[in-house]
Design a protein around this motif. Structure first.
Motif, PDB file in Angstrom:
ATOM      1  N   LEU A   1       6.593   5.140   8.498  1.00 30.04           N
ATOM      2  CA  LEU A   1       5.379   6.195   8.039  1.00 30.04           C
ATOM      3  C   LEU A   1       5.059   5.568   6.493  1.00 30.04           C
ATOM      4  O   LEU A   1       3.941   5.457   6.154  1.00 30.04           O
ATOM      5  CB  LEU A   1       5.838   7.483   7.716  1.00 30.04           C
ATOM      6  N   ILE A   2       6.128   5.379   5.741  1.00 32.16           N
ATOM      7  CA  ILE A   2       5.943   4.775   4.248  1.00 32.16           C
ATOM      8  C   ILE A   2       5.317   3.416   4.309  1.00 32.16           C
ATOM      9  O   ILE A   2       4.283   3.090   3.660  1.00 32.16           O
ATOM     10  CB  ILE A   2       7.291   4.852   3.593  1.00 32.16           C
ATOM     11  N   THR A   3       5.648   2.602   5.317  1.00 29.74           N
ATOM     12  CA  THR A   3       5.194   1.287   5.462  1.00 29.74           C
ATOM     13  C   THR A   3       3.587   1.218   5.648  1.00 29.74           C
ATOM     14  O   THR A   3       2.868   0.559   5.091  1.00 29.74           O
ATOM     15  CB  THR A   3       5.824   0.464   6.285  1.00 29.74           C
ATOM     16  N   VAL A   4       3.227   2.221   6.662  1.00 34.25           N
ATOM     17  CA  VAL A   4       2.041   2.141   7.088  1.00 34.25           C
ATOM     18  C   VAL A   4       1.060   2.716   5.811  1.00 34.25           C
ATOM     19  O   VAL A   4       0.041   2.037   5.518  1.00 34.25           O
ATOM     20  CB  VAL A   4       1.595   2.990   8.253  1.00 34.25           C
ATOM     21  N   THR A   5       1.444   3.635   5.292  1.00 30.93           N
ATOM     22  CA  THR A   5       0.870   4.264   4.047  1.00 30.93           C
ATOM     23  C   THR A   5       0.473   3.299   2.975  1.00 30.93           C
ATOM     24  O   THR A   5      -0.375   3.072   2.300  1.00 30.93           O
ATOM     25  CB  THR A   5       1.514   5.554   3.757  1.00 30.93           C
ATOM     26  N   ARG A   6       1.900   2.712   2.486  1.00 29.44           N
ATOM     27  CA  ARG A   6       1.840   1.709   1.532  1.00 29.44           C
ATOM     28  C   ARG A   6       1.058   0.565   1.620  1.00 29.44           C
ATOM     29  O   ARG A   6       0.274   0.198   0.846  1.00 29.44           O
ATOM     30  CB  ARG A   6       3.437   1.474   1.349  1.00 29.44           C
TER      31      ARG A   6
ATOM     32  N   ASP B   1      -3.992  -2.550   0.899  1.00 30.08           N
ATOM     33  CA  ASP B   1      -5.367  -3.122   1.239  1.00 30.08           C
ATOM     34  C   ASP B   1      -6.654  -2.473   0.486  1.00 30.08           C
ATOM     35  O   ASP B   1      -7.328  -3.096  -0.136  1.00 30.08           O
ATOM     36  CB  ASP B   1      -5.551  -2.892   2.626  1.00 30.08           C
ATOM     37  N   ARG B   2      -6.349  -1.363   0.002  1.00 30.13           N
ATOM     38  CA  ARG B   2      -7.496  -0.729  -0.783  1.00 30.13           C
ATOM     39  C   ARG B   2      -7.457  -1.067  -2.075  1.00 30.13           C
ATOM     40  O   ARG B   2      -8.787  -1.419  -2.691  1.00 30.13           O
ATOM     41  CB  ARG B   2      -7.344   0.764  -0.689  1.00 30.13           C
ATOM     42  N   VAL B   3      -6.141  -1.291  -2.682  1.00 21.49           N
ATOM     43  CA  VAL B   3      -6.420  -1.679  -4.113  1.00 21.49           C
ATOM     44  C   VAL B   3      -6.744  -3.133  -4.124  1.00 21.49           C
ATOM     45  O   VAL B   3      -7.453  -3.491  -5.002  1.00 21.49           O
ATOM     46  CB  VAL B   3      -4.614  -1.731  -4.433  1.00 21.49           C
ATOM     47  N   ARG B   4      -6.427  -4.031  -3.341  1.00 19.83           N
ATOM     48  CA  ARG B   4      -6.975  -5.158  -3.304  1.00 19.83           C
ATOM     49  C   ARG B   4      -8.380  -5.530  -2.811  1.00 19.83           C
ATOM     50  O   ARG B   4      -9.150  -6.312  -3.678  1.00 19.83           O
ATOM     51  CB  ARG B   4      -6.171  -6.266  -2.305  1.00 19.83           C
ATOM     52  N   ALA B   5      -8.723  -4.520  -2.179  1.00 22.20           N
ATOM     53  CA  ALA B   5     -10.302  -4.520  -1.725  1.00 22.20           C
ATOM     54  C   ALA B   5     -11.090  -4.227  -3.166  1.00 22.20           C
ATOM     55  O   ALA B   5     -12.147  -4.712  -3.654  1.00 22.20           O
ATOM     56  CB  ALA B   5     -10.539  -3.506  -0.791  1.00 22.20           C
TER      57      ALA B   5
END
Lengths: 242, 183
Positions: free
Chosen positions: B76-81, B86-90
């Motif tokens: 769960l944490i891996t999916v969320t992290r 991905d969002r930070v990089r975008a």
């Protein structure tokens, strides 16, 4: 010796994969091996399970109350890919309207399919007429006691309305609202008493139309005195492009 | 108290389309996962969007959870992290390189709220991180918790990209070696 190097390479790649440091090509290649190699999978699981402890000192923060509703709407709501619509739903849910709308949309799909000819300016079959996508909505009550077809005329910047069922109660008015994103409903005006009519749309609101939801509420004669909906939400429908 | 077995059970039921299990999982884990989104993204509005999208992924991928061998909270944490990264990089690629705001978010100290699900072998990473140079441990944290890339790490530590890759890989191997010794 070679095995050790391979082992180290495997471990380093796994760590880089977990941290997200691989290039796209490297990541794809790693995942291909991961899918078929149980040893690599257990290496991955071992490292990932431990690395995740770096998040142990992150304090839990309760997310906002409406978020689970938005997730459910994304997943289980009526099939709408548009995110704006799912956000608008949270408003509809607050208005106690979402279940009514979900039923309405199912009906709307069937009805729109049957009444496609309604679209103003739609090609009539003479020659290769090409028209820009048209925004339209069927604003319908759950029990079809009120149905208003709305179509946006981009040239005139008006909503063309056709009330095919229902009327305002005596001494009351029907008011049309636009709900876009997570914003409060914005009044588009009081519905005309006639079956067919138009409502001019403020140019500032035009960009909010695609993906928005139109709703009709029961209001005192002349419209809501407060600027926001005060009466029951009678009908709603999403604006879709055709 | 929600146990690891409870969470595993909820994921298994979600894989069969059980929405009540999904709500149970959300109630049990969303605060932790929202904390992770906030930590990575450093911005509440973005974190809310990221959490929403992460739970959509979690529901959709519940049937594939079994095969990956991760413990349920790790998954769960891996999916969320990963989604938050991905969002930070975008966001960064949209804004252009060179932004370093995330670095201003201080690492929080371990608190009593550490998840009850944390097991002793996971906690061992804290010891092992402590055996790395502070710079190297910092780089591992920046990559994991802030989604920094090799390029950003190279900029931050003012060393060439290949150099940072070489020393970080060496540090990760050292970390891995330490983790395999039973604590």
């Amino acid at each position: 010796m070679t095995d050790d190097i391979d082992k180290d390479e495997e471990r380093a790649l796994t760590a880089e994969y977990i941290l997200g440091l691989l290039t796209d090509d490297e990541r794809t290649a790693y995942e291909e091996v991961l899918a078929i190699d149980p040893d690599l999978r257990s290496e991955y699981a071992f490292f990932a399970d431990r690395m995740v402890a770096l998040t142990d000192d992150i304090a839990p923060v309760t997310p906002p109350a409406g978020l689970f509703g938005a997730i459910k709407a994304d997943l289980f709501g009526t099939p709408k890919s548009d995110r704006a619509t799912s956000k608008a739903r949270s408003w509809l849910e607050r208005l106690g309207l979402f279940p009514a709308m979900a039923g309405g949309v199912v009906a709307a799909v069937a009805v729109l399919w049957a009444v496609n000819l309604y679209v103003p300016g739609a090609p009539t079959g003479d020659g290769p007429a090409i028209s820009a996508p048209t925004l339209q909505a069927q604003i319908a009550a759950e029990d079809d006691s009120l149905i208003v077809m709305a179509s946006y005329d981009a040239t005139a910047q008006t909503l063309v309305l056709d009330r095919t069922a229902g009327t305002a109660r005596d001494g009351r008015s029907l008011e049309l609202w636009l709900i876009a994103d997570d914003n409060p409903p914005v009044s588009l005006g009081v519905l005309p008493d006639t079956q067919a009519g138009t409502i001019a749309v403020d140019p500032a609101l035009v960009p909010a139309l695609p993906g928005g939801v139109l709703a009709i509420t029961d209001e005192p004669q002349g419209g809501s005195p407060t600027g926001g909906p005060t009466g029951d939400v009678l009908a709603a429908g999403p604006l879709t492009q055709t | 108290m929600t146990t690891t077995a409870d969470i595993e059970d909820m994921i298994a039921r979600m894989a069969m389309g059980d929405r009540a299990a999904f709500e149970g999982l959300y109630n049990a884990t969303s605060a932790k996962l929202f904390g992770v989104c906030l930590r990575v993204l450093g911005n509440r509005a973005e974190a809310e969007d990221a959490l929403q999208e992460a739970f959509v992924k979690i529901w959709r991928n519940a049937d594939r959870y079994r095969v990956n061998g991760l413990s349920p909270m790790t998954w769960l944490i891996t999916v969320t992290r990963n989604h938050s990264v991905d969002r930070v990089r975008a966001r960064k690629s949209k804004q252009g390189a060179g932004l370093d705001e995330a670095a201003e978010i201080a690492d929080s100290k371990p608190g009593p709220e550490a998840l009850a699900m944390a097991s002793s072998d996971r906690v061992r990473i804290v010891d092992c991180m402590g055996q790395l140079d502070p710079d190297k441990a910092g780089a591992v944290r920046r990559a994991y918790l802030e989604g920094e890339t090799y390029q950003e790490l190279a900029d931050h530590y003012d060393v060439p990209l290949n150099t940072v890759r070489t020393w970080l890989r060496r540090s990760l191997l050292k970390l891995r070696e330490c983790l395999s010794h039973d604590g």
